[in-house]
Design an enzyme around this catalytic site. Structure first.
Site: not given
Length: 348
Positions: A61-62, A64, A172
């Site tokens: 799903i993602g 980084g 963040d």
């Protein structure tokens, strides 16, 4: 998805840090000194890693720079979860993220860390989180009503106030790190990989946060910042949602980012900020900054966003998006702002 502080390089410093004026935050300045090292000294904790046998990866799903994120399944309980598989990174950073998540466990609207696991063969560490049925912000934000916006920003402020009350800065905050299940009206603040414990008069890395949401203090190399950094980022998010201009401050690099801010907030207050703290402009700014008067928020109103704009929200933005970090509204003060009156009245 996530990023990490890059080691600071002294030759890139924009001004000497000696003789700087340091003002402590209005609230929660001494939280960590009261709690003691067992609360904040993450470098000396011993982590108990479990084996990942109870978890199954469903889909990616993602990702980084320092992790890959998957939807997962707890094969014992059959509950959905989120599995954050960490790429090789300093142990210190992993310990910090876990210690902070453990300290914040149970806080309002903070993502819940359920488990920490390590593959026995590869030794790859993973963090297991609660699952949130998130709608991508690029799809969700344009559909939000003013009531929705008030509700979600209030929930974000609630998370932020709790985090600060526990002596922690997130560092963040951005739409990508705010998960919203719109059907259930659930908000969760995620990705605590850059979060840090606040200690008065400590220098912090300015290589945190994501460019469009970086406070001016980061852009001018002001290392003695505090919790107020997070309220700037929330202000950027709120302005982006209200004016349907995401990101609201759209700089091409860190220098241009400050220019974009100055074109809205004006250069007069920026110079005042520099004078107050004894800061000096980096040579790169001399040519690109120019002189700009402060723009009224009404300049950003058009037929597609006018139904979202009110004197109350413009006043709140005025109190969040302030160069001088010590003059920004705190999350707790913001929650008392008239913009949120109907939210507070409905929750009584």
């Amino acid at each position: 998805m996530d990023q990490m502080e890059v080691p600071d390089n002294d030759k890139n410093r924009k001004y000497p840090t000696k003789d700087l004026k340091i003002i402590l935050p209005k609230t929660y300045a001494d939280v960590n000194s009261k709690k003691g090292p067992e609360y904040w000294d993450y470098e000396n904790i011993t982590l108990k890693w479990n084996v990942p046998d109870s978890y199954e990866i469903v889909r990616k799903i993602g990702r980084g720079k320092f992790s890959e994120v998957f939807e997962g399944l707890n094969t014992v309980t059959k509950d959905k979860c989120v599995i954050k598989i960490l790429k090789p990174v300093k142990k210190k950073k992993i310990k910090r993220e876990i210690k902070i998540l453990q300290n914040l466990r149970g806080g309002p609207n903070i993502i819940k860390l359920l488990d920490i696991v390590k593959d026995p063969q590869s030794r790859t560490p993973s963090l297991i989180f609660e699952h949130v049925n998130n709608t991508d912000f690029k799809t969700l934000y344009p559909t939000l009503t003013i009531q929705d916006i008030k509700y979600y920003i209030y929930q974000l402020l609630k998370a932020m106030n709790y985090c600060h009350s526990q002596g922690i800065m997130h560092r963040d905050i951005k739409p990508h790190n705010v998960m919203i299940d719109h059907e259930k009206k659930i908000l969760r603040l995620i990705d605590w990989g850059l979060a840090e414990f606040y200690h008065p008069e400590q220098e912090y890395s300015v290589r945190v946060a994501t460019r469009y949401y970086k406070g001016p203090e980061l852009l001018v190399d002001m290392r003695y910042y505090d919790y107020s950094l997070d309220i700037w980022s929330i202000g950027c998010m709120l302005a982006g949602i209200i004016f349907k201009k995401e990101p609201f401050f759209y700089g091409h690099d860190n220098y241009d980012q400050l220019v974009k801010i100055a074109k809205v907030l004006g250069t007069e207050d920026l110079h005042r900020y520099f004078e107050k703290y004894g800061l000096k402009f980096a040579p790169a700014y001399q040519e690109i900054l120019g002189n700009h008067s402060k723009k009224p928020w009404t300049k950003f109103v058009h037929h597609e966003n006018q139904h979202l704009v009110s004197p109350e929200v413009m006043d709140l933005l005025d109190r969040m998006l302030v160069y001088d970090h010590t003059k920004r509204i705190t999350p707790l003060e913001a929650m008392e702002h008239p913009f949120f009156n109907e939210i507070k009245n409905n929750s009584v």
